[in-house]
Design a protein around this motif. Structure first.
Motif, PDB file in Angstrom:
ATOM      1  N   MET A 120      -1.226  74.727  93.388  1.00  0.00           N
ATOM      2  CA  MET A 120      -1.981  73.661  92.757  1.00  0.00           C
ATOM      3  C   MET A 120      -1.027  72.856  91.865  1.00  0.00           C
ATOM      4  O   MET A 120      -0.296  73.416  91.078  1.00  0.00           O
ATOM      5  CB  MET A 120      -3.107  74.286  91.936  1.00  0.00           C
ATOM      6  CG  MET A 120      -4.259  73.379  91.703  1.00  0.00           C
ATOM      7  SD  MET A 120      -5.654  74.264  90.957  1.00  0.00           S
ATOM      8  CE  MET A 120      -6.710  74.389  92.375  1.00  0.00           C
ATOM      9  N   ALA A 121      -1.032  71.577  91.974  1.00  0.00           N
ATOM     10  CA  ALA A 121      -0.117  70.722  91.223  1.00  0.00           C
ATOM     11  C   ALA A 121      -0.539  70.622  89.762  1.00  0.00           C
ATOM     12  O   ALA A 121      -1.688  70.842  89.412  1.00  0.00           O
ATOM     13  CB  ALA A 121      -0.095  69.325  91.846  1.00  0.00           C
ATOM     14  N   ASN A 122       0.412  70.251  88.911  1.00  0.00           N
ATOM     15  CA  ASN A 122       0.145  70.109  87.484  1.00  0.00           C
ATOM     16  C   ASN A 122      -0.884  69.014  87.207  1.00  0.00           C
ATOM     17  O   ASN A 122      -1.490  68.991  86.163  1.00  0.00           O
ATOM     18  CB  ASN A 122       1.447  69.807  86.738  1.00  0.00           C
ATOM     19  CG  ASN A 122       1.265  69.825  85.240  1.00  0.00           C
ATOM     20  OD1 ASN A 122       0.551  70.668  84.704  1.00  0.00           O
ATOM     21  ND2 ASN A 122       1.882  68.891  84.561  1.00  0.00           N
ATOM     22  N   GLU A 123      -1.093  68.110  88.142  1.00  0.00           N
ATOM     23  CA  GLU A 123      -2.029  67.015  87.925  1.00  0.00           C
ATOM     24  C   GLU A 123      -3.481  67.433  88.160  1.00  0.00           C
ATOM     25  O   GLU A 123      -4.391  66.687  87.840  1.00  0.00           O
ATOM     26  CB  GLU A 123      -1.678  65.834  88.840  1.00  0.00           C
ATOM     27  CG  GLU A 123      -0.294  65.274  88.581  1.00  0.00           C
ATOM     28  CD  GLU A 123      -0.067  64.871  87.122  1.00  0.00           C
ATOM     29  OE1 GLU A 123      -0.939  64.198  86.550  1.00  0.00           O
ATOM     30  OE2 GLU A 123       0.972  65.235  86.555  1.00  0.00           O
ATOM     31  N   ASP A 124      -3.702  68.597  88.744  1.00  0.00           N
ATOM     32  CA  ASP A 124      -5.060  69.033  89.051  1.00  0.00           C
ATOM     33  C   ASP A 124      -5.777  69.535  87.808  1.00  0.00           C
ATOM     34  O   ASP A 124      -5.178  70.133  86.923  1.00  0.00           O
ATOM     35  CB  ASP A 124      -5.040  70.163  90.092  1.00  0.00           C
ATOM     36  CG  ASP A 124      -4.576  69.683  91.451  1.00  0.00           C
ATOM     37  OD1 ASP A 124      -4.617  68.463  91.702  1.00  0.00           O
ATOM     38  OD2 ASP A 124      -4.160  70.530  92.260  1.00  0.00           O
ATOM     39  N   ALA A 125      -7.085  69.303  87.779  1.00  0.00           N
ATOM     40  CA  ALA A 125      -7.933  69.838  86.710  1.00  0.00           C
ATOM     41  C   ALA A 125      -8.738  70.992  87.290  1.00  0.00           C
ATOM     42  O   ALA A 125      -9.145  70.951  88.447  1.00  0.00           O
ATOM     43  CB  ALA A 125      -8.864  68.748  86.192  1.00  0.00           C
ATOM     44  N   TRP A 126      -8.935  72.044  86.473  1.00  0.00           N
ATOM     45  CA  TRP A 126      -9.708  73.189  86.931  1.00  0.00           C
ATOM     46  C   TRP A 126     -10.268  73.945  85.733  1.00  0.00           C
ATOM     47  O   TRP A 126      -9.863  73.721  84.593  1.00  0.00           O
ATOM     48  CB  TRP A 126      -8.876  74.122  87.825  1.00  0.00           C
ATOM     49  CG  TRP A 126      -7.554  74.522  87.262  1.00  0.00           C
ATOM     50  CD1 TRP A 126      -6.352  73.960  87.569  1.00  0.00           C
ATOM     51  CD2 TRP A 126      -7.278  75.544  86.299  1.00  0.00           C
ATOM     52  NE1 TRP A 126      -5.349  74.571  86.848  1.00  0.00           N
ATOM     53  CE2 TRP A 126      -5.895  75.548  86.070  1.00  0.00           C
ATOM     54  CE3 TRP A 126      -8.064  76.447  85.609  1.00  0.00           C
ATOM     55  CZ2 TRP A 126      -5.291  76.426  85.178  1.00  0.00           C
ATOM     56  CZ3 TRP A 126      -7.461  77.323  84.719  1.00  0.00           C
ATOM     57  CH2 TRP A 126      -6.094  77.307  84.525  1.00  0.00           C
ATOM     58  N   SER A 127     -11.185  74.853  86.004  1.00  0.00           N
ATOM     59  CA  SER A 127     -11.790  75.686  84.971  1.00  0.00           C
ATOM     60  C   SER A 127     -12.186  77.004  85.607  1.00  0.00           C
ATOM     61  O   SER A 127     -12.583  77.032  86.774  1.00  0.00           O
ATOM     62  CB  SER A 127     -13.016  74.970  84.394  1.00  0.00           C
ATOM     63  OG  SER A 127     -13.633  75.785  83.427  1.00  0.00           O
ATOM     64  N   GLY A 128     -12.074  78.098  84.862  1.00  0.00           N
ATOM     65  CA  GLY A 128     -12.449  79.387  85.419  1.00  0.00           C
ATOM     66  C   GLY A 128     -12.359  80.504  84.396  1.00  0.00           C
ATOM     67  O   GLY A 128     -12.229  80.265  83.201  1.00  0.00           O
ATOM     68  N   VAL A 129     -12.390  81.741  84.895  1.00  0.00           N
ATOM     69  CA  VAL A 129     -12.394  82.941  84.061  1.00  0.00           C
ATOM     70  C   VAL A 129     -11.173  83.794  84.401  1.00  0.00           C
ATOM     71  O   VAL A 129     -10.854  83.990  85.576  1.00  0.00           O
ATOM     72  CB  VAL A 129     -13.693  83.752  84.294  1.00  0.00           C
ATOM     73  CG1 VAL A 129     -13.676  85.053  83.510  1.00  0.00           C
ATOM     74  CG2 VAL A 129     -14.909  82.918  83.925  1.00  0.00           C
ATOM     75  N   VAL A 130     -10.502  84.316  83.387  1.00  0.00           N
ATOM     76  CA  VAL A 130      -9.348  85.187  83.576  1.00  0.00           C
ATOM     77  C   VAL A 130      -9.812  86.504  84.192  1.00  0.00           C
ATOM     78  O   VAL A 130     -10.709  87.160  83.663  1.00  0.00           O
ATOM     79  CB  VAL A 130      -8.632  85.462  82.236  1.00  0.00           C
ATOM     80  CG1 VAL A 130      -7.486  86.442  82.427  1.00  0.00           C
ATOM     81  CG2 VAL A 130      -8.147  84.166  81.609  1.00  0.00           C
ATOM     82  N   VAL A 131      -9.217  86.893  85.330  1.00  0.00           N
ATOM     83  CA  VAL A 131      -9.552  88.173  85.959  1.00  0.00           C
ATOM     84  C   VAL A 131      -8.387  89.161  85.883  1.00  0.00           C
ATOM     85  O   VAL A 131      -8.574  90.361  86.083  1.00  0.00           O
ATOM     86  CB  VAL A 131     -10.028  88.009  87.427  1.00  0.00           C
ATOM     87  CG1 VAL A 131     -11.352  87.259  87.469  1.00  0.00           C
ATOM     88  CG2 VAL A 131      -8.995  87.309  88.276  1.00  0.00           C
ATOM     89  N   LYS A 132      -7.169  88.670  85.560  1.00  0.00           N
ATOM     90  CA  LYS A 132      -6.011  89.561  85.464  1.00  0.00           C
ATOM     91  C   LYS A 132      -4.913  88.872  84.667  1.00  0.00           C
ATOM     92  O   LYS A 132      -4.731  87.668  84.783  1.00  0.00           O
ATOM     93  CB  LYS A 132      -5.501  89.914  86.861  1.00  0.00           C
ATOM     94  CG  LYS A 132      -4.344  90.882  86.879  1.00  0.00           C
ATOM     95  CD  LYS A 132      -3.923  91.187  88.306  1.00  0.00           C
ATOM     96  CE  LYS A 132      -2.726  92.117  88.325  1.00  0.00           C
ATOM     97  NZ  LYS A 132      -2.241  92.320  89.704  1.00  0.00           N
ATOM     98  N   LYS A 133      -4.201  89.666  83.851  1.00  0.00           N
ATOM     99  CA  LYS A 133      -3.023  89.177  83.132  1.00  0.00           C
ATOM    100  C   LYS A 133      -1.821  89.960  83.626  1.00  0.00           C
ATOM    101  O   LYS A 133      -1.911  91.160  83.844  1.00  0.00           O
ATOM    102  CB  LYS A 133      -3.171  89.425  81.634  1.00  0.00           C
ATOM    103  CG  LYS A 133      -4.217  88.589  80.948  1.00  0.00           C
ATOM    104  CD  LYS A 133      -4.380  88.979  79.492  1.00  0.00           C
ATOM    105  CE  LYS A 133      -3.141  88.773  78.662  1.00  0.00           C
ATOM    106  NZ  LYS A 133      -3.355  89.019  77.223  1.00  0.00           N
ATOM    107  N   SER A 134      -0.685  89.277  83.783  1.00  0.00           N
ATOM    108  CA  SER A 134       0.529  89.982  84.183  1.00  0.00           C
ATOM    109  C   SER A 134       1.738  89.265  83.616  1.00  0.00           C
ATOM    110  O   SER A 134       1.672  88.100  83.248  1.00  0.00           O
ATOM    111  CB  SER A 134       0.627  90.072  85.704  1.00  0.00           C
ATOM    112  OG  SER A 134       0.695  88.787  86.273  1.00  0.00           O
ATOM    113  N   ARG A 135       2.843  90.002  83.567  1.00  0.00           N
ATOM    114  CA  ARG A 135       4.118  89.395  83.178  1.00  0.00           C
ATOM    115  C   ARG A 135       5.209  90.118  83.932  1.00  0.00           C
ATOM    116  O   ARG A 135       5.102  91.307  84.238  1.00  0.00           O
ATOM    117  CB  ARG A 135       4.333  89.437  81.677  1.00  0.00           C
ATOM    118  CG  ARG A 135       4.341  90.803  81.087  1.00  0.00           C
ATOM    119  CD  ARG A 135       4.447  90.731  79.591  1.00  0.00           C
ATOM    120  NE  ARG A 135       4.318  92.080  79.051  1.00  0.00           N
ATOM    121  CZ  ARG A 135       4.122  92.366  77.804  1.00  0.00           C
ATOM    122  NH1 ARG A 135       4.035  91.397  76.933  1.00  0.00           N
ATOM    123  NH2 ARG A 135       4.027  93.599  77.391  1.00  0.00           N
ATOM    124  N   ALA A 136       6.254  89.384  84.247  1.00  0.00           N
ATOM    125  CA  ALA A 136       7.339  89.966  85.036  1.00  0.00           C
ATOM    126  C   ALA A 136       8.620  89.183  84.810  1.00  0.00           C
ATOM    127  O   ALA A 136       8.581  87.997  84.501  1.00  0.00           O
ATOM    128  CB  ALA A 136       6.981  89.950  86.513  1.00  0.00           C
TER     129      ALA A 136
END
Length: 67
Positions: free
Chosen positions: A1-17
């Motif tokens: 998804m490009a930086n220009e897209d707008a969206w909304s939702g709910v966090v289902v997972k957090k990760s870091r690597a």
């Protein structure tokens, strides 16, 4: 998804690597309001604020924000 897209939702997972061995990437998996899931890179401060179940949104051309 490009930086220009707008969206909304709910966090289902957090990760870091450390995908490249030197930079730590923080990602959220977000279930969008339409039902699809998307992985999103976010800044450290936002990553620390959010928990699974929190809402996150992004306006077109802007960074993701809580709420």
């Amino acid at each position: 998804m490009a930086n220009e897209d707008a969206w909304s939702g709910v966090v289902v997972k957090k990760s870091r690597a450390m995908l490249d061995g030197s930079n730590l990437y923080r990602r959220l998996e977000v279930e969008l309001d339409g039902g699809e899931k998307q992985k999103v890179k976010v800044p450290r401060d936002l990553w620390k604020q959010l928990e699974v179940g929190d809402r996150v949104s992004k306006a077109a051309g802007a960074d993701p924000v809580r709420g």
